[in-house]
Design an enzyme around this catalytic site. Sequence first.
Site, PDB file in Angstrom:
ATOM      1  N   CYS A  95       0.748  -1.290  -0.006  1.00  0.00           N
ATOM      2  CA  CYS A  95       0.022  -0.019  -0.131  1.00  0.00           C
ATOM      3  C   CYS A  95       0.917   1.026  -0.129  1.00  0.00           C
ATOM      4  O   CYS A  95       2.076   1.061  -0.558  1.00  0.00           O
ATOM      5  CB  CYS A  95      -1.138   0.048   0.970  1.00  0.00           C
ATOM      6  SG  CYS A  95      -0.253  -0.465   2.867  1.00  0.00           S
ATOM      7  N   ALA A  96       0.428   2.163   0.709  1.00  0.00           N
ATOM      8  CA  ALA A  96       1.463   3.556   0.466  1.00  0.00           C
ATOM      9  C   ALA A  96       2.505   3.332   1.701  1.00  0.00           C
ATOM     10  O   ALA A  96       3.990   3.326   1.038  1.00  0.00           O
ATOM     11  CB  ALA A  96       0.535   4.716   1.223  1.00  0.00           C
TER      12      ALA A  96
END
Length: 150
Positions: A95-96
């Site tokens: 994800c981030a």
Amino acid sequence: MGVQPPNFSWVLPGRLAGLALPRLPAHYQFLLDLGVRHLVSLTERGPPHSDSCPGLTLHRLRIPDFCPPAPDQIDRFVQIVDEANARGEAVGVHCALGFGRTGTMLACYLVKERGLAAGDAIAEIRRLRPGSIETYEQEKAVFQFYQRTK
């Protein structure tokens, strides 16, 4: 020569790894060098330079930041990992920052793969990747997956 992506670690060595958003072509090369052939991207926008390594297949499961994955997204993730591992190919998921959405998916996979209860899977992911699974809703998604699959 590859460069290790931020927050990279194996959860199932040689089979499944978590990481933060890869930002450099050298991050993708690092994954390929370790046998990762599939990258599951959980961000709403695709990772930059993902086309720089044709040997790496990108799978997009768009989940808003701090939100849990939907049941069908979890099922698709499990299917991607199972199919890749059956061919001897490793999977990376990001994800981030590699904590919330990534940790949630990794915990769900441990529920499926190791037969762990949801709380045990969450604890194991947090042991391996401190800071993982950031919200109550993400924890709840792991418990709901456990209930659906037991």
